[in-house]
Design a protein around this motif. Structure first.
Motif: not given
Length: 298
Positions: A22-24, A53-54, A56, A62, A64, A66, A266
């Protein structure tokens, strides 16, 4: 207001195809009162099996990613356009009760500011350095205090590129008299908090003007500070440049401390010797507001 276009490309190379965890990412600028995100596009190669997309707890964007496939190159290509309104500190906007330090934050603001008031690096040496900006009676004009601290760091500390992960302890920065932009930002945050002034870490982009052109050419990732002042609210202060205000600064993330604002992180699966290199390129260009205002995102 100028329109800033920013391209940020990060590429990882490997000897042979490896698998990716996983890469953030924190690459998309914030939508704040003085900067508006007009367009955002993120191209990842190989294409992730999932991209979410989210936001924080601080309201930062942010992403994420995969992955299901292997590759010998992993590339993140972010292109954004931001409507940016430069603004500085206007002393007249500061509430009367806060124009002279020390001042008290309103009771209703204190719960939200508590995490930005917590001591970052308690140490008598830091306390003495911060107190040196006050008058003998412990007071100071609030606006002058912020300007003097910011300009003093710019004038007396050497700004150096430092590629190691993490940040220096503020006491180490004081002793060395030098640090990266993130080190100088952490020093200022620690000093402000030691005085009871709320401060937080900011990461984003710095645009660099070309003296021979009205446009901007170049740029890089950057770190600076925001200080909460009753009246105007959060004010950008950049100890690396000595400027108070958001001139040349595009915010991506505001956080309590630097580890919460890493632009890209990640994992990958393979032998340690498989990793060859990582290359990062950032370019900022500017145009006038009339040069198209299309919107989009991926």
């Amino acid at each position: 207001m100028p329109i800033l276009a920013i391209r940020h490309v990060t590429t990882y190379h490997y000897k042979k195809p490896v698998a990716f965890g996983e890469h953030r990412m924190m690459l998309r600028p914030r939508d704040d009162h003085d900067q508006k995100l007009l367009e955002s596009e993120l191209t990842i190669t190989p294409e992730p099996s999932e991209l979410c997309w989210t936001r924080d707890g601080f309201g930062n964007h942010v992403a994420i990613a995969r992955f299901a496939s292997r590759a010998s190159e992993l590339r993140f290509d972010s292109t954004i356009r931001v409507d940016h309104e430069p603004a500085g500190l206007r002393p007249a906007e500061i509430e009367t009760s806060a124009r002279t330090y020390p001042f008290a934050y309103a009771a209703e603001d204190q719960p939200d500011l508590a995490r930005f008031l917590a001591p970052l690096s308690p140490d008598p040496r830091l306390d003495r350095w911060a107190a040196g900006f006050l008058d003998p009676d412990g007071s100071a004009d609030t606006g002058d205090l912020l300007i003097n601290m910011t300009r003093t760091i710019r004038r007396t500390f050497r700004h150096v590129g430092r590629h190691e992960k993490g940040t220096q302890d503020p006491i180490q920065t004081l002793a060395l008299g030098s640090g990266s932009c993130r080190d100088l930002a952490v020093l200022l945050i620690a000093a402000l908090r030691s005085l009871g002034i709320a401060a937080r870490f900011v990461s984003g982009y710095l645009n660099l003007a070309d003296d021979d052109d009205d446009h901007v050419s170049g740029g890089n990732t950057h770190a600076w500070v925001q200080v909460y002042v009753p009246g105007p609210g959060w004010i950008d202060v950049d100890p690396s440049s000595g400027l108070v205000g958001n001139q040349n600064l595009v915010r991506v993330a505001v956080v309590r401390e630097p580890r919460e604002a890493i632009p890209l992180q990640g994992t990958w699966i393979g032998s340690a010797s498989d990793r060859l290199d990582m290359k990062v390129a950032v370019k900022v260009t500017a145009a006038h507001a009339g040069a198209g205002n299309g919107t989009g995102r991926r």
